[in-house]
Write an enzyme that holds these catalytic residues in place. Structure first.
Site, PDB file in Angstrom:
ATOM      1  N   ARG F 101      55.949   9.038 -37.533  1.00 26.01           N
ATOM      2  CA  ARG F 101      55.940   7.926 -36.575  1.00 26.01           C
ATOM      3  C   ARG F 101      55.898   8.431 -35.127  1.00 26.01           C
ATOM      4  O   ARG F 101      55.154   7.911 -34.288  1.00 26.01           O
ATOM      5  CB  ARG F 101      57.163   7.029 -36.824  1.00 26.01           C
ATOM      6  CG  ARG F 101      57.405   5.876 -35.880  1.00 26.01           C
ATOM      7  CD  ARG F 101      56.231   4.951 -35.580  1.00 26.01           C
ATOM      8  NE  ARG F 101      55.341   4.638 -36.654  1.00 26.01           N
ATOM      9  CZ  ARG F 101      54.034   4.432 -36.492  1.00 26.01           C
ATOM     10  NH1 ARG F 101      53.463   4.517 -35.286  1.00 26.01           N
ATOM     11  NH2 ARG F 101      53.277   4.166 -37.527  1.00 26.01           N
ATOM     12  N   LYS F 136      51.345   3.463 -11.026  1.00 31.38           N
ATOM     13  CA  LYS F 136      51.869   2.401 -11.904  1.00 31.38           C
ATOM     14  C   LYS F 136      51.749   2.858 -13.356  1.00 31.38           C
ATOM     15  O   LYS F 136      50.783   2.521 -14.046  1.00 31.38           O
ATOM     16  CB  LYS F 136      51.099   1.103 -11.680  1.00 31.38           C
ATOM     17  CG  LYS F 136      51.307   0.515 -10.288  1.00 31.38           C
ATOM     18  CD  LYS F 136      50.537  -0.775 -10.079  1.00 31.38           C
ATOM     19  CE  LYS F 136      50.774  -1.297  -8.656  1.00 31.38           C
ATOM     20  NZ  LYS F 136      49.935  -2.467  -8.327  1.00 31.38           N
ATOM     21  N   LYS F 168      51.659   3.619   4.647  1.00 30.96           N
ATOM     22  CA  LYS F 168      51.518   2.176   4.515  1.00 30.96           C
ATOM     23  C   LYS F 168      52.130   1.493   5.745  1.00 30.96           C
ATOM     24  O   LYS F 168      52.626   2.149   6.666  1.00 30.96           O
ATOM     25  CB  LYS F 168      52.203   1.694   3.241  1.00 30.96           C
ATOM     26  CG  LYS F 168      51.613   2.292   1.970  1.00 30.96           C
ATOM     27  CD  LYS F 168      52.159   1.606   0.739  1.00 30.96           C
ATOM     28  CE  LYS F 168      51.680   2.303  -0.529  1.00 30.96           C
ATOM     29  NZ  LYS F 168      52.137   1.617  -1.744  1.00 30.96           N
ATOM     30  N   GLU F 197      46.650   3.447   4.478  1.00 32.08           N
ATOM     31  CA  GLU F 197      46.287   2.147   3.922  1.00 32.08           C
ATOM     32  C   GLU F 197      45.911   1.223   5.073  1.00 32.08           C
ATOM     33  O   GLU F 197      46.683   1.050   6.020  1.00 32.08           O
ATOM     34  CB  GLU F 197      47.469   1.575   3.134  1.00 32.08           C
ATOM     35  CG  GLU F 197      47.166   0.227   2.506  1.00 32.08           C
ATOM     36  CD  GLU F 197      48.304  -0.271   1.621  1.00 32.08           C
ATOM     37  OE1 GLU F 197      48.921   0.552   0.911  1.00 32.08           O
ATOM     38  OE2 GLU F 197      48.581  -1.477   1.646  1.00 32.08           O
ATOM     39  N   ASP F 218      42.476  -1.957   1.490  1.00 35.08           N
ATOM     40  CA  ASP F 218      43.236  -2.865   0.650  1.00 35.08           C
ATOM     41  C   ASP F 218      42.636  -4.266   0.645  1.00 35.08           C
ATOM     42  O   ASP F 218      42.613  -4.943   1.675  1.00 35.08           O
ATOM     43  CB  ASP F 218      44.687  -2.912   1.170  1.00 35.08           C
ATOM     44  CG  ASP F 218      45.585  -3.637   0.209  1.00 35.08           C
ATOM     45  OD1 ASP F 218      45.334  -3.588  -1.007  1.00 35.08           O
ATOM     46  OD2 ASP F 218      46.557  -4.263   0.682  1.00 35.08           O
TER      47      ASP F 218
END
Lengths: 280, 280, 280, 280, 280, 280
Positions: F101, F136, F168, F197, F218
């Site tokens: 598994r 992410k 940013k 950004e 962006d």
């Protein structure tokens, strides 16, 4: 017989830590080489030195690729001349390049310590006094440096706070004098050496009477050292300490003290210049 | 704004390791003091220095007894004169004595690196060239030394093999030339600096044409450096490297290169002499 | 002054390991209680004992919930009578129930060792001989047991292979006799106690002449022990060992040896019966 | 089929911890032997015993020197007579001597647990009742002891708080009775055994009605146990617990309960006497 | 009562690992902000969801700066509408920015699992059948996902291979049939649930006769499931498994089986869209 | 040349963690098989996929039993058709079943990420724009997922906060504008990519003037992207980001931007269906 290495698990941990800080999430440059590309190389030294660090060097490449071959020309403690070949390596190019700097960092550092230790031992010359290191070491490298000190021909004082008792001013004051401090120390732990730091012949007499096994003679003059040796040298071990330099070592040794300790051989470092040369 | 410290977990790990090697299964001597005995002390420096290592010093005592009080007189990067007080400490005597050597070992080592970095920066003098460190560091102390370098006013080259690409002879040969090597590097990882080590103006021209962001000029003469700057200095960053000494730094800087890198500031070490003095 | 605890990090690790093996991925039963349910409880002992293990008990609950309150009625080394209250606890019910067994396992084990050590010390009676433990301990609990031995009034022999040298038959044979073995030992490490295991008065004489600091007299008869003390007791420390029982301790002690060592106090264990009673 | 060993990583960790506490920064005495000196030895037992701990013994020497040869004469669970040879060893002398005590500590401890488990199983005699251990174990050695219990022929109760639910007085009170407590338990975790501790036949009836899979009959008299078996023994499993001794085991077993659990086999320890004899 | 969280040490380890992979040797960008700069922010959700992961989110910021304030508007298991505020944060800007992505990654992942679990539970509708997860989970996140499943209203099958026995084809063949396999399982470990995977009503009858506590009905048709329930549903627990979808859940549940298990809720993931908005 | 794997120590750690959460204190079911029982099996895939995860699959079984034989039919990055055989395994049955598994969980997860990355790359079509991932990712699996992304034919943005600077809104505001923010970034760390950004062409112009090496555009419209490329595309790298879907990828790529980044390929997951089939 060469000095005893630290436990393998310590060497593994030293190397794993050093590789982790260099490799992070991977060697971006080595990734550009074909996975199976082969390479041969040899490590040479570029200046006179006492060699030290073979186990750390080997472990570095072992952790990256156990299939690399290493052919050693020297052992720890050997005297190197400029351009001597230290080791020949062959195998996959990626791990060879990824481990190069980490492996060299170990031998340049530990050979640096072994080399300076040998210079101090040579300056001390033949005789009965032994040169000792201290706990003034590079953080995280104490066992490795203590080993390098022995490779250089000097000896180790205690490893840390746990394997011998050294009674200093604060401990003596808290106990109410040298005699009760030594008694308390003997009561605390029976199986370790008990040493007392003294600053005068009077204190040395007290330490001797209290049954201390060794006295650290802090900043004694040569005359005081000689008197200490003649009066107490049969009864307890005497260790000279404080502002010992290459220039003064021989005359301190000549006083007859059993030990001379100095932090200079482990807290300063002149790295030895090694280079990894790739074959044509 | 002072340089950014390494992550707290790294400092904690550095200190935990150093305490472990000194304390082992416990400080036999400190155990002789009454558990609640109190002590005051101050750290003084005995020679001129750039201070570095406050976070490691604090962490050492925090791991032993968070209740100890530390009153700092200096910050990392400050210039110290002999006998300046660095910090005043007060609290239980046992942890103070148990942590003394480990805490001092950190500041004597890191201030040693910061101080030599400042000497190099001062020798370089004002101008546009920046002094960079290398990956020739004390095993296990890279992040700490890289921080000390910044405290001394110099700058950091890549931290390790993972955060920039430096193409050397082997990588270039494997790729079949500078241009394909740079192309492969860009393909491998888009978000990092790509630097090429070159040994001649011809190779530099190739690196420039290939789109490298920086070139490491290995052992260039002053004349070669000047020519490199005038021909390519607008197109890519130029870094001089190889046998840089305190004596040659200023004239290398005057050639107009953007960076000068040297391993000497991190691989050698002259520890700074600090002392913990207990109050009467 | 109570004995010195092992370093806090060791106690934390002992407890973390024990909690991990009991809790795994979580206490399924405690999860049935409301998250904020409160509980009061007290630990009582059900038989006479010497108490030991307070720091491990506290650490167990601290790792589960630092907000639990513990009100101690006893200290390590105290003599307990049946039904004495050891500690009162109050706080959230879940961590109290989750930690109960682990916390009790520590004090039942360590009090078991302290209690048997006290029985041996009492059997030895007043006099100069000290009772020592050995390295025959429960794997993973050596420092904790060595601490419990001191709480029971006995003393510690070396902690492990690293903090004293004990020369046995194999080492002596390899070195070519007791004298060269002791000389090699002194050369290897200057700052530790050197002890020689001997099986006859002849060997004891050799060890004494070689400069050993202590001799382990293996399975000597009472007559032999007395002779050893009278001939060599002023020159080196004498430690009786081998088949020491509660019945023979007093007469062995009466021979005048400085130390008597036995593995029985740490390798066997009669756990003390503690119980956690919840308030109505 | 012999019992299933704990995972290899657990055994490695048990051994690494035990070696670390014994070796510290190195075996000072073994360092006196020539690095390549060879030795042969055999482990004998000096009293009757059930053997247990082979994997831990092997792992100890494997971590020190994988090249040592071990020739086993016994398996875990075997019955040993005094002076039986357990294992013959050969290889380098240093790792053999460095690992001797740690390896013996494991087998003396685990064979101690296996031996007492067998004594209890023998006292229980043939029949349907199974002897179970509890969570009253030596901190850090639970899995190892649970394995030793099976080697002795007894069975394991839950490993820890995470693999079965045992509802005691506090949980039942918090839930408002046995029935809601069992319902909540079933709701919490479907894939584990749910057992209820009961102190009377009335409570046992409630537990049975609530759908508990097992009941722990706490301090029931023999008459109560017999009645429990006759009324509820077909509906749920019954486990007798509380003050079980070697003398009462057989008659408790004869009541027809399915399980008898006792902490005595793991919380107390009579180490078995093993010895490592070196060949002439 | 909200589901029981995994042990705090597991959550700490999950978070430490995730922070380490994001932070490496430090957040280069956050270092550009003044050390004491302050910031306020709030987390909003951009789509409907079941919330899960509060403890991991909190722990992320706790490891970076315990002084940050978090003001929660929701609890694990709550239903969120688009643009709902989940949490308001305030404190030093550096740790807030450094932890933002790691903290969001945890809640977007765990809320994703909780949300899909709720969709399956809703599709199943009211009735007696319970929805179970499986061991098909994201590597390293099993306990966290098992917790999220419970937040979504479903239930947990066994955590891993260690807390229940599931006899499949290989085990049964090796044992020589279902009956001997169940008997061996009972002998191996008494305190865990024993389940048998069956592929026909004949095998189910065997499992029932052998005393299995649960049967996993692999790919049974609806008719077979109904027959299984009517013939064996009073004697052992029945779990339907294999190709369960949102569309078929209700009719499988209507057959009367006790459990339905599916890997889909933990092996796939649709992360929920959360955003950290800084205040003006 | 296949993408570079993460360091072996990371893969070992990923696998050790996953095995630990599945095995706990041991596989209760596998323990029922005879210790030496042998088994053969093969892994097949049940749907079209890009394969990824071979090293993790291998490492899983290596940690359980290095003697198992694995015969691979595919490499990472290969395209699989339904029912393709991925690997054939043979060896002891217990480790094969215990690892099944965990090993499948790795390949179903990593192939899921590689497969979706390939779908996005295909949708983007030929041209100069490269598809990038983001931070992410699934907590604890970042390096593994970043590797899977490359197996799918996409590229990696920065690994974490430590290997590139992305300025940013907050950083820019704190520095007092884009120009001082870029200057501070260059001062902080010379050897990393600096990206800004921007939310408008005006900001992009500022970033370009400030010397940023890349700009993250962006939520730009297609028209804005085209204008950005025509005005600034020669001077700095342009990365489109924000609400990129499979449907819009091609037209975004056609604008001429150098990079397109999207979190969707790593934060969501559709596990690929693999199955381990045992031979008759």
């Amino acid at each position: 017989m060469s000095p005893k290495l630290p436990p393998a698990t310590r060497i593994e941990a030293d190397v794993a830590r050093a590789l982790a800080e260099d490799l992070g999430h991977g060697d971006l440059t080595a990734a550009l080489l074909p996975e199976q590309a082969q390479l041969s190389a040899r490590v040479i030294v570029r200046e006179p030195a006492i060699f030290c660090g073979r186990a750390w060097f080997e472990e570095t490449f072992r952790q990256l690729d156990p299939a690399l071959s290493l052919d050693w020309q020297v052992e720890d403690g050997d005297t190197l001349a400029p351009n001597d070949t230290v080791c020949e390596l062959a195998g996959r190019a990626r791990p060879l390049l990824s481990g190069e700097r980490t492996a060299l960092n170990f031998i340049q550092t530990l050979s640096g310590t072994a080399t300076v230790a040998r210079r101090y031992v040579d300056a001390l010359g033949p005789g009965t006094a032994r040169l000792l290191d201290t706990r003034k070491t590079l953080p995280g490298l104490r066992l490795a440096q203590k080993y390098a000190v022995r490779c250089g021909g000097a000896f180790n004082h205690r490893i840390g706070l746990f394997d011998a008792i050294l009674l200093k001013e604060n401990h003596i004051a808290a106990a109410g004098g040298i005699a009760p401090a030594v008694a308390a120390a003997r009561h605390q732990q029976d199986a370790v050496l008990i040493e007392v730091e003294v600053e005068s012949l009077t204190e040395l007499a007290e330490a001797c009477a209290a049954g201390a096994q060794r006295a650290l003679l802090d900043n004694f003059t040569l005359a005081q050292l000689r008197q200490a040796v003649s009066e107490f040298g049969q009864q307890l071990e005497l260790e000279a300490s404080g502002d010992i330099t290459l220039d003064t070592l021989a005359e301190v040794g000549a006083t007859g003290v059993h030990f001379i300790s100095t932090g200079a051989i482990t807290k300063h470092l002149r790295a030895i210049d090694f280079s990894l040369r790739f074959s044509d």
